[in-house]
Enzyme design. Structure first.
Site, PDB file in Angstrom:
ATOM      1  N   HIS A  82       0.817  -1.290  -0.061  1.00  0.00           N
ATOM      2  CA  HIS A  82       0.002  -0.124   0.061  1.00  0.00           C
ATOM      3  C   HIS A  82       0.792   1.220   0.005  1.00  0.00           C
ATOM      4  CE1 HIS A  82      -3.452   2.647   0.900  1.00  0.00           C
ATOM      5  NE2 HIS A  82      -2.723   3.198   1.684  1.00  0.00           N
ATOM      6  N   ASP A 161     -15.646   2.241   6.626  1.00  0.00           N
ATOM      7  CA  ASP A 161     -14.693   3.199   6.216  1.00  0.00           C
ATOM      8  C   ASP A 161     -15.094   4.492   5.307  1.00  0.00           C
ATOM      9  OD1 ASP A 161     -12.095   4.508   6.356  1.00  0.00           O
ATOM     10  OD2 ASP A 161     -12.013   3.688   4.215  1.00  0.00           O
ATOM     11  N   ARG A 168     -15.648  12.527   7.565  1.00  0.00           N
ATOM     12  CA  ARG A 168     -14.520  13.175   8.035  1.00  0.00           C
ATOM     13  C   ARG A 168     -14.082  14.126   7.126  1.00  0.00           C
ATOM     14  NH1 ARG A 168     -10.413   8.485   7.947  1.00  0.00           N
ATOM     15  NH2 ARG A 168      -8.918  10.189   8.490  1.00  0.00           N
ATOM     16  N   SER A 183      -8.536   3.578   8.977  1.00  0.00           N
ATOM     17  CA  SER A 183      -9.143   3.664   7.600  1.00  0.00           C
ATOM     18  C   SER A 183      -8.230   2.937   6.382  1.00  0.00           C
ATOM     19  CB  SER A 183      -9.065   5.483   7.231  1.00  0.00           C
ATOM     20  OG  SER A 183      -9.510   5.496   5.747  1.00  0.00           O
ATOM     21  N   LYS A 187      -8.994  -1.490   5.100  1.00  0.00           N
ATOM     22  CA  LYS A 187      -9.089  -1.919   3.611  1.00  0.00           C
ATOM     23  C   LYS A 187      -8.179  -2.922   3.434  1.00  0.00           C
ATOM     24  CE  LYS A 187      -9.233   2.567   2.938  1.00  0.00           C
ATOM     25  NZ  LYS A 187      -9.515   3.915   2.506  1.00  0.00           N
TER      26      LYS A 187
HETATM   27  N1  URA Z   1      -6.371   7.392   2.825  1.00  0.00           N
HETATM   28  C1  URA Z   1      -7.263   6.632   3.310  1.00  0.00           C
HETATM   29  O1  URA Z   1      -7.622   5.573   2.947  1.00  0.00           O
HETATM   30  N2  URA Z   1      -7.908   6.914   4.489  1.00  0.00           N
HETATM   31  C2  URA Z   1      -7.467   8.046   5.313  1.00  0.00           C
HETATM   32  O2  URA Z   1      -8.184   8.500   6.287  1.00  0.00           O
HETATM   33  C3  URA Z   1      -6.580   8.976   4.668  1.00  0.00           C
HETATM   34  C4  URA Z   1      -6.136   8.557   3.558  1.00  0.00           C
END
Ligand code: URA
Length: 433
Positions: A82, A161, A168, A183, A187
């Site tokens: 990631h 999320d 957010r 977050s 994933k």
């Molecule tokens: N990328 C994400 O997937 N979530 C966040 O909170 C910030 C960056």
């Protein structure tokens, strides 16, 4: 406990239990907790924070709010990567075939780009025929056959999320470490890989602006991933200058091929070799020296390039561009940008380069915008290079003449030329395990 009581406990600095967090996440996912209470919860976390137990509980609850991919058929060998996102970041296109050609198994889901940062799925969609959407069974069987497969994120991955992030985004609560960690990691957990390698970027073209903030985020993500039972490592890397020479979808795909032919820019090549070698080391339980040796050999021998060809073809892509870059198309307008004075290229403001590429058509300002696959920027010069006034330093690619003037002004003001050569900084700053 009601949502009200959970919010009040967090607001007053209390530590939430795993059960309280799970109930809150279930309520936000099924809609029984209204948006105003979810927003208040996010603000309470923003101000009062969460410790590692709470962050791990939030991560796990959000991961389980939707589909969880079952990768048990791969044992402990599955590995994901990631990146926190950057300008010209095409590393997945290179790192995945590099690591897969050494035996790692990488069933990867990626996102689309928004704003100055590009997305791997957009880059892959510049390849004619490449399928970014496959049903889960086909996706897993391709990963089994070829050691890798890469598709877009499915709709039901960590839906909690998706909801929380949207709130957010409009309540000024994005920049909270426990919320960012949960977050991103929710994933990653939902996509199921046993090991996860993070590329946490810092600098003007990154989400985290300083090395210290990137280190804090990386350390937390590694800690939370381990608490959730995954093998973790993170590289902290410089995104204060664009990565490689190309910014824009098909331009970056072609640059990825040049790296796999071992003819790519040094910064990009060294980062990709290091990322792939950490992935191979986690996936195959090899020490760092052995995995780096395997990955370097795969690059030099052409094994990684062969894996790239096999992967693109396996997902329906026409591989003609690997031998003929122009097969991905050429933009209607190409315009050279020249140095405005003599000197050395000392800095490139990466966020402005990202904005220039959006202006040229390579990125989206909002989620629903379409993108031009051939648009973008090719740099002819890098940091530290000596240039003379009037010498070309970059090429703008676009389909629209009307944006050239503005894009050229923006690019010229983003490239700083100094009388003295700058000190060169390494791309990789730290590795956290
Ligand atoms: N990328 C994400 O997937 N979530 C966040 O909170 C910030 C960056």
């Amino acid at each position: 406990m009601t949502a009200y009581e959970i919010i009040r406990k967090k607001r007053d600095g209390g530590k939430l239990t795993q059960n309280e967090i799970r109930c809150f996440v279930e309520g936000l996912t099924d809609g029984s907790i209204p948006d105003y209470q979810v927003s208040a919860f996010a603000m309470a976390v923003y101000f009062c924070g969460m410790d590692d137990d709470e962050t791990a509980a939030l991560t796990d609850a959000m991961a389980h709010s939707g589909e969880m991919l079952d990768l048990s058929r791969f044992g402990d060998k599955s590995v994901d990567k990631h990146s926190t996102g950057g300008v010209g970041d095409k590393t997945s296109l290179i790192v995945l075939p590099l690591a897969a050609s050494c035996g790692a198994i990488i069933p990867k889901m990626s996102g689309r780009g928004l704003g100055m940062t590009g997305g791997t799925v957009d880059k892959l969609e510049s390849i004619p025929g490449y399928k970014t959407s496959l049903d889960p069974q086909e996706f897993l069987s391709l990963a089994e056959q070829h050691g890798m497969a890469l598709i877009g994120q499915t709709g039901n991955l960590a839906p909690a999320d998706k909801k929380l992030y949207a709130l957010r985004d409009v309540t000024a609560t994005v920049d909270s470490i426990p919320l960012i960690v949960s977050s991103i990691m929710s994933k990653k957990l939902a996509t199921g890989s046993h090991s996860i390698v993070l590329d946490v970027k810092f600098g003007s073209g990154a989400f985290m602006k300083t090395l210290e903030d990137a280190r804090l985020l990386a350390e937390k993500m590694v800690t939370i991933g381990k608490k959730c039972g995954r093998n973790m490592a993170a590289l902290i890397t410089d995104m204060d200058t664009p990565l490689g020479h190309a910014v824009g979808n098909s331009l970056e795909v072609n640059e990825a091929v040049s790296v796999l032919k071992n003819q790519g820019p040094d910064d990009l090549t060294s980062l990709c070799v290091q990322l792939a070698s950490v992935m191979v080391s986690l996936s195959m339980s090899l020490d760092a020296g052995e995995s780096t040796r395997l990955v370097s050999q795969a690059l030099v021998s052409g094994k990684a390039l062969a894996k790239f060809r096999e992967w693109i073809a396996s997902q329906g892509g026409d591989t003609a561009f690997i031998d003929r870059p122009e097969a991905l198309g050429i933009s209607a307008v190409r315009h050279k940008v020249c140095a405005v004075r003599d000197g050395y290229i000392s800095h490139i403001k990466t966020d402005s380069i990202g904005m220039t590429s959006v202006l040229l058509g390579a990125g989206r300002k909002k989620k629903t915008d379409s993108i031009d696959p051939t648009a973008g920027i090719t740099f002819l010069k890098s940091i530290g290079d000596k240039v003379a006034e009037g010498q070309p330093i970059a090429i703008l690619h676009t389909s629209s003449d009307s944006v050239i003037r503005q894009a050229e002004d923006l690019l010229c003001s983003s490239v700083l030329i100094s009388p003295q050569p700058p000190e060169k900084a390494p791309v990789i700053r730290e590795i956290i395990r």
